[in-house]
Write a protein that holds these residues in place. Structure first.
Motif, PDB file in Angstrom:
ATOM      1  N   PHE A   1      -7.946   6.083   0.571  1.00 26.21           N
ATOM      2  CA  PHE A   1      -6.899   5.595   1.463  1.00 26.21           C
ATOM      3  C   PHE A   1      -5.836   6.676   1.647  1.00 26.21           C
ATOM      4  N   SER A   2      -5.424   6.863   2.886  1.00 21.98           N
ATOM      5  CA  SER A   2      -4.328   7.787   3.161  1.00 21.98           C
ATOM      6  C   SER A   2      -3.588   7.290   4.394  1.00 21.98           C
TER       7      SER A   2
ATOM      8  N   LEU B   1      -1.476   2.614  -2.984  1.00 20.37           N
ATOM      9  CA  LEU B   1      -2.803   2.931  -2.448  1.00 20.37           C
ATOM     10  C   LEU B   1      -3.852   2.717  -3.538  1.00 20.37           C
TER      11      LEU B   1
ATOM     12  N   LYS C   1       3.430   6.342  -2.180  1.00 20.89           N
ATOM     13  CA  LYS C   1       2.009   6.019  -2.081  1.00 20.89           C
ATOM     14  C   LYS C   1       1.519   5.200  -3.272  1.00 20.89           C
TER      15      LYS C   1
ATOM     16  N   LEU D   1      -3.103   4.553   9.234  1.00 22.84           N
ATOM     17  CA  LEU D   1      -3.712   4.340   7.921  1.00 22.84           C
ATOM     18  C   LEU D   1      -5.192   4.659   8.049  1.00 22.84           C
TER      19      LEU D   1
ATOM     20  N   LEU E   1       0.817  -1.213   0.000  1.00 19.47           N
ATOM     21  CA  LEU E   1       0.000   0.000   0.000  1.00 19.47           C
ATOM     22  C   LEU E   1       0.849   1.262   0.000  1.00 19.47           C
ATOM     23  N   ILE E   2       1.717   1.406   1.012  1.00 17.50           N
ATOM     24  CA  ILE E   2       2.460   2.653   1.166  1.00 17.50           C
ATOM     25  C   ILE E   2       3.724   2.390   1.973  1.00 17.50           C
TER      26      ILE E   2
END
Lengths: 113, 115
Positions: free
Chosen positions: B65-66, B60, B57, B77, B46-47
């Motif tokens: 999503f962040s 993602l 990133k 997350l 994901l990251i």
């Protein structure tokens, strides 16, 4: 072609036998290789790392690396029922800014008592 | 020493709600990764955070999503407006640094279920 490929299995071996798990990778620039064990419902656990061609032994585990052929394998000697798990091969991605690992989809191993 | 810790261990939420997942890496580890693992599937990156550098990133799946990492340690997350396809185990890993040889160590994961 997947970046990291493993036979999905399932692989079954009798207790006491040698289990052989194989992994191939596509990026010739990869330099570091890892084997993780994942029990059902648990997170991956690092069991072996290898960086140079040849064999690396740790207890009942031996990792083998052949960069020319782009494969890495894991041998488990004297397999025990407690070795039953999914084994994940991971290879570093040398390009880009991140030192990421690319994981194979895993090989499910069952050691039969 | 203490390994990677994650909280909560389980999270059940309703579709459309926001969720926050927390990761506390191994002390001294500068690299932190988030992965997602759906049932019976492999690990999906994901990251990635490395020190004070801008995060990678690229994994993602959507702008819902962040993630952030405060003070180079704890990471959160966040998934906004959760969807049923977000249901998975979210795994965090940390490693000592930037060397290509660094091994990643995983936390126990957070199992997210979106109803």
């Amino acid at each position: 072609q997947k970046e990291v490929e493993q036979n999905s299995g399932p692989l079954s071996v009798p207790e006491g036998a040698i289990a052989s798990l194989n992994c191939t990778y596509s990026d010739r620039g990869s330099q570091s290789f890892f084997w993780y064990r994942q029990y059902s419902g648990k997170s991956p656990e690092l069991i072996m790392s290898i960086y140079s061609n040849g064999d690396k032994e740790d207890g009942r585990f031996t990792a083998q690396l052949n960069k020319a052929s782009q494969y890495v394998s894991l041998l488990i000697r004297d397999s025990q029922p407690s070795d039953s798990a999914t084994y994940l091969c991971a290879v570093n991605r040398p390009s880009g800014s991140a030192r990421q690992l690319t994981f194979g989809s895993g090989t499910q191993l069952t050691v039969l008592p | 020493g203490a390994g990677v810790s994650q909280s909560p261990s389980n999270k059940v939420t309703e579709k459309g709600k926001d969720v926050e997942l927390r990761c506390d890496p191994i002390s001294g580890h500068t690299a932190l990764y988030w992965y997602r693992q759906s049932l019976g599937q492999g690990l999906e990156f994901l990251i990635y955070f490395q020190g004070n550098s801008a995060p990678d990133k690229s994994g993602l799946p959507s702008d819902r999503f962040s993630a952030e990492r405060t003070g180079g340690s704890v990471s959160t997350l966040t998934i906004q407006r959760t969807q049923q396809e977000d249901s998975a185990v979210y795994l965090c890993a940390s490693s000592p640094g930037t060397s290509w040889g660094n091994e990643q160590f995983f936390g126990p994961g957070t199992r997210l279920t979106v109803l």
